[in-house]
Each structure stands twice: as structure tokens, then as C-alpha cells.
Design a protein around this motif. Structure first.
Motif, PDB file in Angstrom:
ATOM      1  N   ILE A  73       0.804  -1.069  -0.157  1.00 33.84           N
ATOM      2  CA  ILE A  73      -0.110   0.018   0.011  1.00 33.84           C
ATOM      3  C   ILE A  73       0.951   1.284   0.020  1.00 33.84           C
ATOM      4  CG2 ILE A  73      -0.477   0.277   2.522  1.00 33.84           C
ATOM      5  CD1 ILE A  73      -3.145   0.099   0.128  1.00 33.84           C
ATOM      6  N   LEU A 109      -9.676  -3.991   0.171  1.00 32.72           N
ATOM      7  CA  LEU A 109      -9.636  -2.713  -0.216  1.00 32.72           C
ATOM      8  C   LEU A 109     -10.750  -2.267  -1.071  1.00 32.72           C
ATOM      9  CD1 LEU A 109      -7.307  -0.458  -0.313  1.00 32.72           C
ATOM     10  CD2 LEU A 109      -7.040  -1.080  -2.825  1.00 32.72           C
ATOM     11  N   GLU A 157      -5.759   6.136  -1.202  1.00 34.47           N
ATOM     12  CA  GLU A 157      -5.261   4.780  -1.825  1.00 34.47           C
ATOM     13  C   GLU A 157      -5.793   4.389  -3.315  1.00 34.47           C
ATOM     14  OE1 GLU A 157      -6.590   5.140   1.273  1.00 34.47           O
ATOM     15  OE2 GLU A 157      -4.717   4.729   2.164  1.00 34.47           O
TER      16      GLU A 157
END
Ligand SMILES: C[S@@+](CC[C@H](N)C(=O)[O-])C[C@H]1O[C@@H](n2cnc3c(N)ncnc32)[C@H](O)[C@@H]1O
Length: 244
Positions: A137, A173, A192
Motif C-alpha cells: 500500500i 481494499l 489509496e
């Protein structure tokens, strides 16, 4: 290990970072996934970082990108002689981690908000570092690894676990994206990416071998790739190395 007890706190914990992180917005969902769905690597971490099974008195353990603080709390609880510190960029996950430590009445476990890519105030006296599912990430993997190398004492070790399955890694996610979209205004942005790319074996190897470790042990199973890196006992001239 710390040069000051709260040097890694962002100056104002209530200040919002822009754009917001999904790990901030959906902290409870991530904590739930961590608790019930992700693999627990405690056994692998113990044998990699503490081969004798019993860390020395005063061992300083650092968990980077600690999320809700599973490993920092577990090692602090199982080994009272260890001082564990967890660092994460998400203030809400850090609050969860602190609550976990408080529930377990741990006196040897601290959690700080901070960026694993820039641990500038952390002295290079850490004995052991745990990094689980962070490289997936983080934007600058090399910066994180360079910081790990810098903060480890000579002879110190780090344990890295990274997922190998794109599909499985994308599920949490994606779930966080759905939840964030349901709760955010349409124009709100999140930090993200929509999808994470897992590291291919060659990429992982290149990353961990990019630093002058005394030894690097890389392994892989069905779902994860692991690296155990040990820093040389002899102090090397880190400045001249990083300038090279
Ligand atoms: C995929 S989660 C992994 C959490 C935990 N280590 C685990 O095994 O489940 C990634 C974590 O890294 C944190 N994070 C992302 N970027 C970071 C950074 N630059 N510095 C510190 N933590 C970061 C996120 O807030 C999140 O808690």
C-alpha cells in the motif's frame, strides 16, 4: 528506542490529512479483516526474529504500518521483557491499537502516528522490525526499507510479509472503497488506489536485496512472500553507502 516519547505524533492528531486514507475512513472494517480473515504470522515472526524463542531483556521491537496493533500487542504480552512500538499513518487505527494495549493492560507497548517512509527521529537502536502487508500500500517502498535498515541496530533483524495474491489482496481494499463511497460525498477523494498491485517475486527480491544486509532469506508460500533481513554486526558507513 525513541529520542522523545511522542516525537512521531503528527503535530495535531485532530487535523485531517488530505486526501483522507481509506484506512482512516474504514478503520473498523480493516480492523475486522485483520482480526478474522488475514493470516496470523506470529509463529513465523517469532522464529525469524527470536530464533531462541525468548527475546533478550530490553529487546526493542518496532511494528511498521501496524494497523490495529495485532503483533505489537501480542509480542508485548507474550514477552514482557520486550518493549514494543507500533507506528501507523492512520490516527483511528492507532487509537484502536492503543485501546487493544490498554485492554490487555500492557505497560510495554506504545503506539504512535507516523510515516514509515520517514522515521527521521527514530534512533538506530531497534532490535527487530515487523512489516506485515505494508509494501502493498505504501507509495515509496524503497524509502520504507531504507528507514528500516537505518533504524535497526547492527545485528538487528526485520521480518517482512507481503501478499502474493492480487485477488485476495484487492478484496479488503474494494470493500473499503465501497464503504467509503457509501459514506462520503461524491467529490471526496481518498488516498489509496482503486486496486493494489502485489509485488512479483522478482520485484520483491530486488527490493529486499537493494540494501547491504548481512543476510537476506526470502521465502514464499501459497499466499505470502517473506523476507528476513539481518543487518551486519559491523557498523558500515551508511552515509557513503546511501550516496553511492
Ligand atoms: C494493509 S494494512 C496492514 C496492517 C497490518 N500491518 C496488517 O498486517 O494487517 C496497511 C497499513 O499501513 C498503514 N500505512 C499506509 N501507509 C503508511 C505509511 N506511509 N506509514 C505508516 N503506515 C502506513 C495503513 O494505515 C494501514 O494500517
Amino acid at each position: 528506542m525513541m529520542t522523545g516519547s511522542h516525537r512521531y505524533e503528527l503535530s495535531d492528531e485532530s487535523a485531517s490529512q488530505s486526501p483522507e486514507s481509506l484506512f482512516e475512513r474504514c478503520h473498523w472494517l480493516y480492523a475486522l479483516c485483520r482480526e478474522y480473515f488475514f493470516r496470523d504470522h506470529t509463529r513465523e515472526i517469532t522464529s525469524a526474529l527470536f530464533p531462541s524463542g525468548n527475546p533478550a531483556n530490553g529487546t526493542k521491537l518496532l511494528e511498521l504500518g501496524c494497523g490495529p496493533g495485532l503483533y505489537a500487542c501480542r509480542f508485548a504480552k507474550d514477552f514482557p521483557q520486550v518493549t514494543a512500538t507500533g507506528i501507523d499513518l492512520s490516527k483511528r487505527l492507532i487509537r484502536r491499537a492503543r485501546a487493544r494495549a490498554a485492554n490487555l493492560q500492557l505497560q510495554n507497548c506504545t503506539f504512535l502516528v507516523g510515516d514509515a517512509q520517514a522515521l527521521s527521529q527514530l534512533a538506530h537502536s531497534v532490535d527487530a522490525v515487523i512489516v506485515s502487508r505494508l509494501f502493498l500500500i505504501v507509495p515509496d517502498r524503497e524509502a520504507v526499507l531504507t528507514e528500516i535498515f537505518r533504524v535497526l541496530r547492527p545485528g538487528g533483524r526485520c521480518f517482512i510479509a507481503e501478499p502474493t495474491s492480487g485477488i485476495v489482496s484487492r478484496l479488503p481494499l474494494s470493500a473499503m472503497w465501497v464503504l467509503a463511497r457509501m459514506t462520503a460525498s461524491p467529490w471526496e477523494k481518498f488516498r489509496e488506489p482503486q486496486q493494489v498491485e502485489v509485488m512479483r517475486p522478482g520485484e520483491f527480491l530486488k527490493l529486499v536485496q537493494g540494501l547491504p544486509w548481512a543476510s537476506v532469506d526470502v521465502r514464499r508460500d501459497d499466499w505470502y512472500q517473506y523476507a528476513v533481513c539481518e543487518k551486519s554486526e559491523a557498523r558500515i558507513n551508511e552515509q557513503s553507502w546511501s550516496a553511492a
